[in-house]
Design an enzyme around this catalytic site. Structure first.
Site, PDB file in Angstrom:
ATOM      1  CG  HIS A  25       3.852   8.719   2.333  1.00 56.68           C
ATOM      2  ND1 HIS A  25       2.980   8.335   3.340  1.00 56.68           N
ATOM      3  CD2 HIS A  25       3.373   8.164   1.190  1.00 56.68           C
ATOM      4  CE1 HIS A  25       2.020   7.594   2.819  1.00 56.68           C
ATOM      5  NE2 HIS A  25       2.234   7.467   1.526  1.00 56.68           N
ATOM      6  CG  ASP A  31       3.188   1.618   2.169  1.00 62.78           C
ATOM      7  OD1 ASP A  31       2.617   1.918   1.103  1.00 62.78           O
ATOM      8  OD2 ASP A  31       2.944   2.202   3.241  1.00 62.78           O
TER       9      ASP A  31
END
Length: 595
Positions: A242, A315
């Site tokens: 992330h 993702d």
């Protein structure tokens, strides 16, 4: 709401006879191909995107959500999003205010389907979310929340994993969610992993593979598409994709024996979708590209070598791991060229959508390649029954979501996962007669959706229900000297102290808290409420439990173990290294005491 007959007409009369895990029948595939051929280029581009959208309603969100949609997506509502971009999927998030309660979620899902089907050649939307259970849940109570993956790894039961998939899948489907981004198929061999950890079933690839396959079977039986993630494996990294760009240094042979096994098992079990990870694996592709953008990994390994012909989803495209090398206009195009089908939550949908459109118009990406992905997406929608029955309504929600038998099953599964690592004396189990007054202190991290309050409060309430007088005192993740002194004073009137610990490090003041509580002479029971490695740094506690999460279902199970209402059955699914020598093992995989 359009009738079933209208929906079928809108999808060119398609009534899928696809069976779970089987390739599409030739006649149905021919119809799907014909449907793709009638779509405009813009409609095909839209189908490969899965977007976020703010609001609890498809047409009438709160003003703050309208403002957020305008700022980030250039539209006011989900209905406008579908009209402008014709996206094939929408993902639900708690922070996007999509998941207030089950009835609202079902209404939102039906509103999204209605808005999409009202468009020319409108198609049902594949609605998804991240409902992993444990520390990652987007839909909270009154939905049933089960123990997370590492807790299931501690339980070691294929039947429990299948039950979770089946019952959780039924509840998701009742709310209109047909694609779940779970299970995590990463093998967590790095204790310092900041993003996977307890989201993984464990460190043994064979055990992880068995539980991944079992959970997939459960979701399939419920008519929900499970998603194995994060291919080719995110378990051995100390970087969170992330916020950074993880590098996996496994050799090809190590990858084959360690990381690949759960994905092979998922494919053999009929997994419908696989999510790529934004990570660099030089032994699989030395180009420097993240796996999401790597044709050697997505097409060469996942599709050709492992034989997966289902839907490949990225993702989230707003994560740093996929944005470090290329701009937001290049990432979606390169992902499609690599072999991906669904582009998940790009940070700038307008930029990404137009980039894909331009890539086809200029010939960088062929329309035939785009059509391949659209066909896979439509096959999945047909298999899940979306082309027949896209709506869910309210009646099924009340009968299914949070059903009494589902909640009871979750508690029974949790009872098989709590792991007793240390029990000197033995201290446990405690009894209300010998230790009537308990002090519950410790870390109270931000609560996932599976909680009704801070862990100290939930655990104290559960112990009180079991006959103790338990008092909660939150000391936080980094207790100050004053807070520790307050806890020590409170321990003076308690017969035993339960301490919830959270990812204790060498410098953590949580260590000082436990040591000073132990110095009072009161029995101290440490409960690791996330990673099970805390025991190595807290030798002064007389007993140690691992719950692998701080959701209600796992904390209640820990309370039952502390009180002796159930015996601990969990076994470590990961090794615990020594604090003074990380190369040495303090407790191996499979360690776990009982009484």
């Amino acid at each position: 709401m359009p009738s079933r007959r209208t929906v079928l007409a809108a999808t060119a009369g398609l009534t899928s006879a696809l069976t779970a895990g089987a390739p599409p029948a030739h006649a149905d595939d021919r119809r799907l191909r014909a449907l793709v051929s009638r779509m405009t280029l813009e409609e095909k581009v839209g189908q490969v995107f899965v977007s976020r959208v703010y609001g609890h309603s498809a047409t009438a969100p709160d003003q703050a959500d309208v403002d957020a949609n305008l700022a980030e997506l250039g539209v006011r509502t989900a209905a406008e999003l579908l009209a402008r971009y014709r996206v094939g999927g929408i993902i639900y998030f708690t922070w996007a205010h999509n998941t207030r309660d089950p009835q609202q979620i079902a209404d939102l899902s039906d509103g999204i389907q209605r808005a999409s089907l009202q468009q020319p050649r409108g198609l049902p939307v594949l609605i998804s979310t991240d409902q992993e259970h444990g520390v990652v849940c987007r839909i909270g109570k009154p939905a049933t929340l089960f123990p997370g993956a590492m807790a299931l790894g501690a339980g070691g039961s294929r039947a429990d994993a299948t039950t979770l998939g089946r019952l959780a899948g039924r509840e998701l489907r009742a709310m209109g969610v047909r694609q779940n981004y779970s299970p995590v198929a990463d093998v967590n061999v790095n204790p310092a992993n900041p993003v996977i950890g307890v989201r993984s079933f464990g460190a043994d690839p064979g055990a992880v593979a068995d539980l991944v396959a079992a959970e997939v079977e459960g979701y399939r039986s419920a008519g929900v598409a499970a998603t194995a993630k994060h291919f080719p494996g995110h378990g051995d990294t100390a970087v969170d994709s992330h916020t950074g760009f993880p590098v996996i240094t496994h050799t090809r042979d190590v990858w084959e024996t360690l990381d690949a096994a759960p994905f092979r098992a998922a494919i053999a079990a009929g997994i419908d979708s696989v999510m790529t990870g934004h990570l660099l694996v030089p032994s699989l592709d030395d180009s420097g590209d993240p796996a999401t953008l790597s044709r050697p990994i997505v097409t060469g390994i996942l599709r050709e070598r492992l034989g997966f012909d289902g839907v490949v989803v990225t993702d989230a495209l707003g994560m740093a791991g996929v944005r470090t090398k290329y701009g937001d206009d290049r990432v979606p195009v390169l992902a499609l060229k690599a072999g991906v089908d669904q582009l998940l939550d790009p940070p700038l949908l307008d930029v990404a959508w137009n980039a894909v459109l331009k890539a086809v118009q200029t010939g960088e990406l062929t329309e035939a390649r785009l059509a391949e992905s659209v066909l896979r997406i439509l096959r999945l929608k047909a298999k899940l029954g979306l082309l027949d029955e896209p709506y869910v309504g309210q009646a099924r929600v009340g009968r299914t979501v949070g059903a009494r038998d589902h909640l009871a099953q979750a508690d029974r599964i949790a009872d098989r996962t709590t792991t007793l690592l240390v029990n000197e004396g033995p201290v446990l189990p405690l009894s209300p007669r010998a230790h009537p007054r308990l002090l519950v202190v410790g870390a109270d991290p931000a609560s996932p959706s599976g909680t009704t309050g801070p862990p100290t409060g939930v655990l104290a309430a559960a112990l009180t229900e079991l006959g103790f007088t338990a008092t909660a005192l939150s000391t936080g993740l980094t207790p100050s000297a004053a807070t520790i002194a307050q806890a020590v004073t409170a321990a003076g009137t308690a017969d035993a102290v339960v301490v919830g610990t959270y990812n204790v490090t060498a410098a953590s003041p949580q260590r000082t808290l436990v040591d000073q509580l132990a110095a009072t002479g009161r029995p101290v029971i440490a409960v690791a409420i996330r990673n099970p490695y805390d025991v190595a740094r807290l030798p002064s506690a007389k007993a140690h439990l691992a719950t692998y999460s701080w959701t209600d279902v796992e904390l209640r199970a820990a309370a039952r173990v502390i009180a002796g209402a159930v015996a601990p059955h969990g076994k470590l699914p990961v090794p615990v290294q020594r604090a003074d020598d990380p190369t040495g093992v303090l407790y191996p995989i499979g360690h776990g005491l009982t009484y």
